[in-house]
Motif scaffolding. Structure first.
Motif, PDB file in Angstrom:
ATOM      1  N   MET A  55       0.845  -1.170   0.000  1.00  0.00           N
ATOM      2  CA  MET A  55       0.000   0.000   0.000  1.00  0.00           C
ATOM      3  C   MET A  55       0.888   1.230   0.000  1.00  0.00           C
ATOM      4  SD  MET A  55      -1.496   0.046   3.830  1.00  0.00           S
ATOM      5  CE  MET A  55      -0.677  -1.014   4.953  1.00  0.00           C
ATOM      6  N   VAL A  56       0.442   2.208  -0.778  1.00  0.00           N
ATOM      7  CA  VAL A  56       1.247   3.411  -0.942  1.00  0.00           C
ATOM      8  C   VAL A  56       0.366   4.631  -0.695  1.00  0.00           C
ATOM      9  CG1 VAL A  56       2.793   4.680  -2.456  1.00  0.00           C
ATOM     10  CG2 VAL A  56       2.522   2.200  -2.769  1.00  0.00           C
ATOM     11  N   ASP A  57       0.693   5.378   0.346  1.00  0.00           N
ATOM     12  CA  ASP A  57       0.001   6.630   0.627  1.00  0.00           C
ATOM     13  C   ASP A  57       0.916   7.473   1.494  1.00  0.00           C
ATOM     14  OD1 ASP A  57      -1.947   8.650   1.750  1.00  0.00           O
ATOM     15  OD2 ASP A  57      -3.311   7.414   0.559  1.00  0.00           O
ATOM     16  N   ASP A  58       0.955   8.772   1.230  1.00  0.00           N
ATOM     17  CA  ASP A  58       1.819   9.650   2.010  1.00  0.00           C
ATOM     18  C   ASP A  58       1.180  10.099   3.313  1.00  0.00           C
ATOM     19  OD1 ASP A  58       0.053  11.071   0.279  1.00  0.00           O
ATOM     20  OD2 ASP A  58       1.197  12.910   0.566  1.00  0.00           O
ATOM     21  N   ARG A 105      -2.772   5.227   5.732  1.00  0.00           N
ATOM     22  CA  ARG A 105      -2.071   3.936   5.853  1.00  0.00           C
ATOM     23  C   ARG A 105      -2.577   3.162   7.058  1.00  0.00           C
ATOM     24  NH1 ARG A 105       2.290   7.144   5.025  1.00  0.00           N
ATOM     25  NH2 ARG A 105       3.240   6.593   7.028  1.00  0.00           N
ATOM     26  N   LEU A 165      -5.866   1.637   6.127  1.00  0.00           N
ATOM     27  CA  LEU A 165      -5.649   0.484   5.240  1.00  0.00           C
ATOM     28  C   LEU A 165      -5.174  -0.728   6.043  1.00  0.00           C
ATOM     29  CD1 LEU A 165      -3.898   2.289   2.245  1.00  0.00           C
ATOM     30  CD2 LEU A 165      -6.253   1.451   2.318  1.00  0.00           C
ATOM     31  N   ARG A 166      -4.238  -0.499   6.971  1.00  0.00           N
ATOM     32  CA  ARG A 166      -3.764  -1.600   7.826  1.00  0.00           C
ATOM     33  C   ARG A 166      -4.901  -2.183   8.647  1.00  0.00           C
ATOM     34  NH1 ARG A 166       0.535   1.740   8.693  1.00  0.00           N
ATOM     35  NH2 ARG A 166      -0.263   2.454  10.691  1.00  0.00           N
ATOM     36  N   LEU A 205       1.173  -7.111   4.418  1.00  0.00           N
ATOM     37  CA  LEU A 205       1.145  -5.719   3.992  1.00  0.00           C
ATOM     38  C   LEU A 205       2.548  -5.130   3.991  1.00  0.00           C
ATOM     39  CD1 LEU A 205      -1.914  -4.571   6.118  1.00  0.00           C
ATOM     40  CD2 LEU A 205      -1.900  -5.345   3.746  1.00  0.00           C
ATOM     41  N   GLU A 235       4.440  -1.313   3.067  1.00  0.00           N
ATOM     42  CA  GLU A 235       4.068   0.089   2.900  1.00  0.00           C
ATOM     43  C   GLU A 235       5.163   0.899   2.221  1.00  0.00           C
ATOM     44  OE1 GLU A 235       2.702   1.931   6.534  1.00  0.00           O
ATOM     45  OE2 GLU A 235       1.898   0.022   7.242  1.00  0.00           O
ATOM     46  N   VAL A 247       5.685   5.389   1.189  1.00  0.00           N
ATOM     47  CA  VAL A 247       5.103   6.699   1.455  1.00  0.00           C
ATOM     48  C   VAL A 247       5.210   7.680   0.293  1.00  0.00           C
ATOM     49  CG1 VAL A 247       5.427   6.479   3.938  1.00  0.00           C
ATOM     50  CG2 VAL A 247       7.198   7.578   2.554  1.00  0.00           C
ATOM     51  N   ALA A 252       7.639   3.516  -3.627  1.00  0.00           N
ATOM     52  CA  ALA A 252       6.672   2.514  -4.095  1.00  0.00           C
ATOM     53  C   ALA A 252       7.296   1.609  -5.149  1.00  0.00           C
ATOM     54  CB  ALA A 252       5.434   3.204  -4.666  1.00  0.00           C
ATOM     55  N   ASP A 292      -2.153   5.428  -3.874  1.00  0.00           N
ATOM     56  CA  ASP A 292      -2.721   6.771  -3.866  1.00  0.00           C
ATOM     57  C   ASP A 292      -2.266   7.498  -5.132  1.00  0.00           C
ATOM     58  OD1 ASP A 292      -4.017   9.094  -2.932  1.00  0.00           O
ATOM     59  OD2 ASP A 292      -2.207   9.782  -1.905  1.00  0.00           O
TER      60      ASP A 292
END
Length: 116
Positions: A1-4, A9, A12-13, A23, A25, A27, A32, A47
């Protein structure tokens, strides 16, 4: 999962942790790609609005590989430039319900499993 955003995050977790999924991660867009090349995930939650490299650009890069991962974009703007042309397998709009996210990931894993 990629989100800043750490809060996203964490959400999502919390949503995916109980499913038993492993999972990993990242950022930003550059991280990514590094993580994806190393870990070879089946599904990437990505994201669109990321620092360093956009989610759209990350998706395009991931889709150039043989046996690319299933990519689900997460965006607050489904009309963002490139979202519909980057090769993503799905789009989830923010704000999203955790059950919606889990359903989308489970569908993606079924598709991945059928390709094996």
């Amino acid at each position: 999962m990629v989100d800043d955003e750490p809060v996203v995050r964490a959400l999502l977790r919390a949503a995916l942790g109980p499913t038993g999924s492993r999972l990993v991660e990242a950022v930003d867009g550059c991280e990514a790609l590094e993580v994806a090349w190393r870990e070879r995930p089946d599904v990437v939650l990505l994201d669109v609005g990321l620092p360093k490299l956009s989610g759209v650009d990350v998706c395009r890069a991931l889709k150039t590989r043989p046996s690319p991962p299933h990519v689900i974009l997460i965006t607050g703007d489904a009309l963002a430039e490139g979202v519909d042309q980057c090769g993503a397998d799905g789009v989830i709009a923010k704000p999203f319900r955790p059950a919606e996210l889990v359903d989308e990931v489970e569908r993606a894993l079924e598709v991945v499993g059928s390709r094996l």
